[in-house]
Design a protein around this motif. Structure first.
Motif, PDB file in Angstrom:
ATOM      1  N   GLU A   1      35.781   2.940  30.745  1.00  0.00           N
ATOM      2  CA  GLU A   1      35.127   4.166  30.304  1.00  0.00           C
ATOM      3  C   GLU A   1      33.912   3.865  29.438  1.00  0.00           C
ATOM      4  OE1 GLU A   1      37.314   6.454  27.534  1.00  0.00           O
ATOM      5  OE2 GLU A   1      36.102   8.252  27.779  1.00  0.00           O
TER       6      GLU A   1
ATOM      7  N   ASP B   1      37.383  11.384  33.198  1.00  0.00           N
ATOM      8  CA  ASP B   1      37.867  12.425  34.119  1.00  0.00           C
ATOM      9  C   ASP B   1      38.151  11.908  35.511  1.00  0.00           C
ATOM     10  OD1 ASP B   1      37.247  14.070  32.142  1.00  0.00           O
ATOM     11  OD2 ASP B   1      35.932  15.398  33.298  1.00  0.00           O
TER      12      ASP B   1
ATOM     13  N   ALA C   1      42.718  15.679  29.592  1.00  0.00           N
ATOM     14  CA  ALA C   1      43.344  14.800  30.578  1.00  0.00           C
ATOM     15  C   ALA C   1      43.895  13.510  29.987  1.00  0.00           C
ATOM     16  CB  ALA C   1      42.368  14.455  31.710  1.00  0.00           C
TER      17      ALA C   1
ATOM     18  N   ALA D   1      46.825  15.126  25.053  1.00  0.00           N
ATOM     19  CA  ALA D   1      46.561  16.540  25.319  1.00  0.00           C
ATOM     20  C   ALA D   1      47.803  17.217  25.880  1.00  0.00           C
ATOM     21  CB  ALA D   1      45.394  16.698  26.283  1.00  0.00           C
TER      22      ALA D   1
ATOM     23  N   VAL E   1      43.279  22.078  21.381  1.00  0.00           N
ATOM     24  CA  VAL E   1      41.872  22.283  21.748  1.00  0.00           C
ATOM     25  C   VAL E   1      41.419  21.017  22.452  1.00  0.00           C
ATOM     26  CG1 VAL E   1      39.770  23.312  20.890  1.00  0.00           C
ATOM     27  CG2 VAL E   1      41.691  22.995  19.367  1.00  0.00           C
ATOM     28  N   GLU E   2      40.860  21.180  23.648  1.00  0.00           N
ATOM     29  CA  GLU E   2      40.524  19.991  24.418  1.00  0.00           C
ATOM     30  C   GLU E   2      39.023  19.736  24.461  1.00  0.00           C
ATOM     31  OE1 GLU E   2      43.563  19.652  27.983  1.00  0.00           O
ATOM     32  OE2 GLU E   2      42.930  21.690  27.601  1.00  0.00           O
ATOM     33  N   PHE E   3      38.638  18.492  24.223  1.00  0.00           N
ATOM     34  CA  PHE E   3      37.234  18.087  24.291  1.00  0.00           C
ATOM     35  C   PHE E   3      37.078  17.000  25.344  1.00  0.00           C
ATOM     36  CE2 PHE E   3      37.814  19.898  20.145  1.00  0.00           C
ATOM     37  CZ  PHE E   3      36.647  20.601  19.915  1.00  0.00           C
ATOM     38  N   ALA E   4      35.837  16.865  25.842  1.00  0.00           N
ATOM     39  CA  ALA E   4      35.614  15.942  26.956  1.00  0.00           C
ATOM     40  C   ALA E   4      35.637  14.480  26.515  1.00  0.00           C
ATOM     41  CB  ALA E   4      34.293  16.257  27.643  1.00  0.00           C
TER      42      ALA E   4
ATOM     43  N   ASP F   1      35.077  11.149  20.931  1.00  0.00           N
ATOM     44  CA  ASP F   1      34.227  11.336  19.765  1.00  0.00           C
ATOM     45  C   ASP F   1      34.178  12.800  19.331  1.00  0.00           C
ATOM     46  OD1 ASP F   1      32.435   9.864  18.013  1.00  0.00           O
ATOM     47  OD2 ASP F   1      30.950  11.275  18.744  1.00  0.00           O
ATOM     48  N   GLU F   2      34.126  13.703  20.305  1.00  0.00           N
ATOM     49  CA  GLU F   2      34.068  15.126  19.983  1.00  0.00           C
ATOM     50  C   GLU F   2      35.347  15.609  19.320  1.00  0.00           C
ATOM     51  OE1 GLU F   2      31.830  17.649  23.240  1.00  0.00           O
ATOM     52  OE2 GLU F   2      32.534  15.766  24.101  1.00  0.00           O
TER      53      GLU F   2
ATOM     54  N   ALA G   1      34.929  14.782  15.764  1.00  0.00           N
ATOM     55  CA  ALA G   1      33.895  15.668  15.220  1.00  0.00           C
ATOM     56  C   ALA G   1      34.473  17.054  14.935  1.00  0.00           C
ATOM     57  CB  ALA G   1      32.724  15.766  16.195  1.00  0.00           C
TER      58      ALA G   1
END
Lengths: 291, 279, 244
Positions: free
Chosen positions: C31, C73, C135, C139, C150-153, C156-157, C160
């Motif tokens: 990744e 993903d 994913a 999660a 709450v899901e982030f891509a 790092d996010e 944040a």
């Protein structure tokens, strides 16, 4: 730069100079060229596909006509992002499957083994022994094709509409002069059509420019990919640690796109004015109106 | 599990009604179709509200751009340039980043009402935050379309209205507004479709999904990831989008017919053939 | 039946000729956004614990490896469709994934996941709003707990989101969070108990690639036996002891 050898000891302007010139940043700068290259490659292919699509839709040969109509309305009904999620993978597998059948006729086993898509080594695209740049170029061309298919459908709509917009009496006049249908099309309808198509096509260009941030979905390392990567917060594992700076990198992208669309707009206005000079006043009028 | 049960469990899952957990193993086609369909609620909701509010705001911005007051026309111009000149993808990013800062600013101001902090929190949720971004975006595009139409309203129509003693709001309401809509409608249909398709970006890169409540493409992505197969889930998403797009075209053509009903047939068709995609 | 034998023979022939002409080419997918497991360093190269482990494995198994980046993903779909041959991306061995792809033996022990919240957060934070990467096993863990997910891509996010107060806590691999917490100047702290989700980390390969799987396993065996794997774990994960 020699003084960049020890990043931890740097301060102020030197730190910034070294930080902004890391090889990683150079890839970021290079990715702007990638985006521009994509736009300039996609535009002519789109025009060709659009032309083909428009002609197919007007064809008297029914299967071709249906194909043209299905192509334009299908792509029109699906968001480009959904399209990008599975069409490039499908294209890749389709190409490999064809090569597999041609290059390895002795292998008759199914290509889908459970979940795996397995083709013989020589059918792989690109070959796994090819250097990385070949893989990246191949990915880039898949992206070009995917973009062209989507925007070709839009262009087909625009060109079809423009062909219809050429006043009928002009075509009738051509026929009255004894021209064949083909001559009427090539000598009258086609040249007249551009005036009507230009506003739509310039719009299409703008849509294309603003769709390029989606390139990262197609595994092309584009400006968005690098902006995210460089901007995310960096711990001391990295040579140049910093907090979350994504907002600054995205601000740079914002400026890039605003400039790009601004220049495009200017260029199109010029082109349109130049184009409508030679036209008869009626078309020129419409062109001005539509713009 | 039967498909009927699946519909009960997941039909409204995207808005938090029904089963709490998403299907994880042995995913059936029925589950994919139902859950992705449930996600379409978001796409339709976002597009519908943004288009309705954007329609009225765009009228204001378009008249603002045509205004003689240089300050008003220049600000309208800048607004349109900013939102038309940049990709929606980047607008979502900035929208989210901006909304995330909001509560902190709210805390600094010593108002202290719980209701206010609660409200600022809504901005980072897709149902409000993404809606605002989409609304501003469509306002800018629609304003440009309306402005173009405004300029091509036949001068004679306006002069005729003046000679009848109409002026100001009355002239606008009775003459300019209907003509503007009639001229702009084909392009505006396009804009509505584009905006509807743009809702696919909301959860994809812009706003995080809460409690796994997302739009069609969020669930499409979920299934593609769970089944490791993009060739089922995404075509389902595409199918739903085509269906709703057809509905949009149908609804807009009804309005178009109404707007054009007073015209002779050959004048109607002339307007429709103006080949424009404004986006 | 005959067909399968012939099929296998052809594969063996092709790989034999390939080995004769050149070393086997293996493309390693990762990744590149999950330090210290894998990340892109300032030279734009893939770096990190897994880079070193992978390179060493390739050396031992006499494979010629190239590294490829891919988004999290689509990392499994692109493996099965053959864009690369392995996944070396901090991927825990889970039953769900094992149904679709195969894994080598683990090269990193099961790492408990940890919650991180803002300074002053109580242990209740883990039942509030919890951020996780889309994913991931984390999660789906939070989704089935009492907390709001709450899901982030990107990973790092998720961090944040905690910093901005958007989420009360983030759930991720402890190995990923440790450096971030240590360098946050006290802004971020661990909260709650660690939870064991998923197995150790292994290299993902296609199910039809059992040859490659065997080679990787043998190489990992060697690294575990001679202590090089332990040394790498201690190098990249401060304060950890090599378990093998």
């Amino acid at each position: 730069m020699e003084f960049c050898a020890e990043p931890a000891a740097l301060e102020g302007a030197k730190w910034w100079l070294c930080y902004l010139s890391t090889p990683k940043h150079q890839e970021f700068y290079f990715s702007f060229l990638t985006v521009l290259a994509l736009i300039f490659l996609v535009a002519p292919i789109t025009l060709l596909l659009g032309f083909g699509g428009a002609l197919a839709r007007r064809s008297s040969f029914l299967p071709l006509k249906w194909f043209g109509q299905i192509y334009t309305s299908m792509v029109r009904g699906v968001p480009d992002i959904v399209f990008f999620m599975f069409v490039p993978i499908a294209m890749d597998q389709g190409l490999e499957y064809v090569r597999h059948r041609i290059l390895c006729p002795e292998m008759t086993g199914p290509v889908y083994q459970g979940n795996d898509f397995v083709v013989c080594t020589v059918a792989k695209l690109p070959l796994s022994i090819s250097p990385q740049w070949v893989h990246e170029t191949y990915g880039f061309f898949l992206a070009v094709i995917a973009f062209s298919i989507v925007f070709g459908a839009f262009a087909a709509n625009t060109l079809d509409g423009a062909l219809n917009a050429v006043p009928h009496n002009q075509l009738e006049t051509g026929r009255a002069y004894g021209m064949t249908n083909r001559q009427v099309f090539r000598r009258i309808q086609l040249p007249q059509m551009w005036g009507y198509a230009l506003p739509g096509l310039s719009n299409l260009w703008m849509i294309l420019v603003k769709a390029t941030p989606l390139l990262f979905l197609l595994s092309v390392e584009d400006v968005v990919y690098w902006a995210r990567e460089l901007g995310s917060s960096k711990s001391s594992i990295f040579d140049y640690p910093h907090p979350d700076w994504r907002i600054w990198y995205f601000a740079a992208l914002l400026v890039f796109y605003l400039l790009l669309t601004w220049f495009s707009e200017k260029a199109f206005t010029r082109f349109r004015n130049w184009f409508s000079r030679g036209q008869n006043s009626h078309t020129g009028q419409i062109v001005l109106e539509a713009g | 599990m039967s498909c009927g049960q699946t519909i009960l469990d997941y039909g409204l899952r995207s808005i938090g009604i029904g089963a709490r957990l998403l299907p994880k193993t042995d995913i059936t086609l029925c589950e994919q179709i139902v859950l992705i369909g449930s996600g379409m609620i978001w796409n339709v909701y976002l597009a519908l509200i943004a288009v309705i509010f954007g329609f009225f705001a765009a009228t204001l911005v378009a008249t603002g751009k045509a205004s003689n007051n240089p300050f008003i026309s220049r600000s309208a111009n800048w607004f349109i340039f900013l939102f038309r000149g940049s990709p929606l993808f980047i607008q979502f990013f900035f929208g989210y980043e901006l909304f995330v800062i909001l509560p902190k600013i709210g805390i600094d101001i010593p108002l202290g009402f719980t209701t206010i902090t609660l409200e600022t929190g809504w901005f980072t949720k897709a149902w409000l935050g993404a809606l605002i971004v989409l609304f501003l975006n469509t306002t800018a595009y629609t304003a440009e379309i309306f402005y173009g139409a405004l300029r091509s309203i036949p001068r004679g129509d306006i002069e005729a209205a003046e000679s009848f003693g109409m002026s100001g709001y009355k002239r606008f309401r009775r003459i300019i507004w209907p003509t503007l809509l009639r001229l702009a409608w084909p392009s505006y249909t396009n804009e509505a479709i584009f905006l509807f398709h743009a809702t696919a970006l909301v959860f994809f890169s812009g706003f995080p999904a809460w409690q796994q409540r997302g739009d069609a493409i969020y669930y499409g992505n979920y299934f593609a990831e769970k089944t490791f197969n993009p060739f089922v889930a995404y075509p389902i998403v595409a199918g739903y989008f085509i269906l709703v797009t057809l509905v949009i075209i149908f609804l807009f053509s009804i309005v178009n017919r109404r707007l054009n009903r007073h015209l002779a047939p050959e004048r109607r068709s002339r307007i429709r053939y103006r080949p424009q995609i404004i986006r | 039946m005959k067909k399968t034998i012939l099929f296998g023979a052809v594969i063996a022939m092709i790989s034999a000729t390939a080995a004769f002409a050149d070393m086997q080419q293996v493309r390693m997918g990762t990744e590149g956004a999950y330090p210290p497991y894998n990340f892109i360093n300032d030279n734009g190269e893939i770096d990190g614990f897994e880079r070193e482990v992978g390179d060493r494995i390739c050396e031992l198994a006499e494979l010629e490896c190239t590294w490829v980046k891919n988004d999290w993903d689509s990392i499994i779909p692109n493996l099965v469709s053959g864009n690369y041959d392995t996944i070396v991306a901090g991927m825990s061995i889970t039953d769900e994934r094992d149904q679709v792809i195969d894994f080598s033996q683990e090269y990193f022990p099961p790492d408990p996941s940890a919650f991180v919240g803002l300074k002053g957060a109580s242990d209740d934070a883990i039942n509030g709003v919890v951020a996780a990467q889309t994913a991931t096993i984390q999660a789906s863990y939070v989704a089935s707990s009492d907390a709001t997910v709450v899901e982030f891509a990107t990973p790092d996010e998720t961090v944040a989101a905690v910093r901005s107060g958007e989420a009360d806590a983030v759930l991720a691999d402890a190995g990923y969070l440790e450096t971030i917490v240590a360098e946050s100047n006290g802004e971020l702290i661990f909260v709650g108990e660690r939870v064991a989700i998923g197995g150790g980390i292994g290299i993902g390969v296609r199910e039809s690639d059992s040859d490659l799987q065997a080679k990787l396993n043998a190489a990992i065996d060697t690294m575990k036996a001679d202590g090089t794997l332990n040394a790498l774990i201690e190098k990249w994960f401060e304060g950890r002891e090599g378990p093998y």
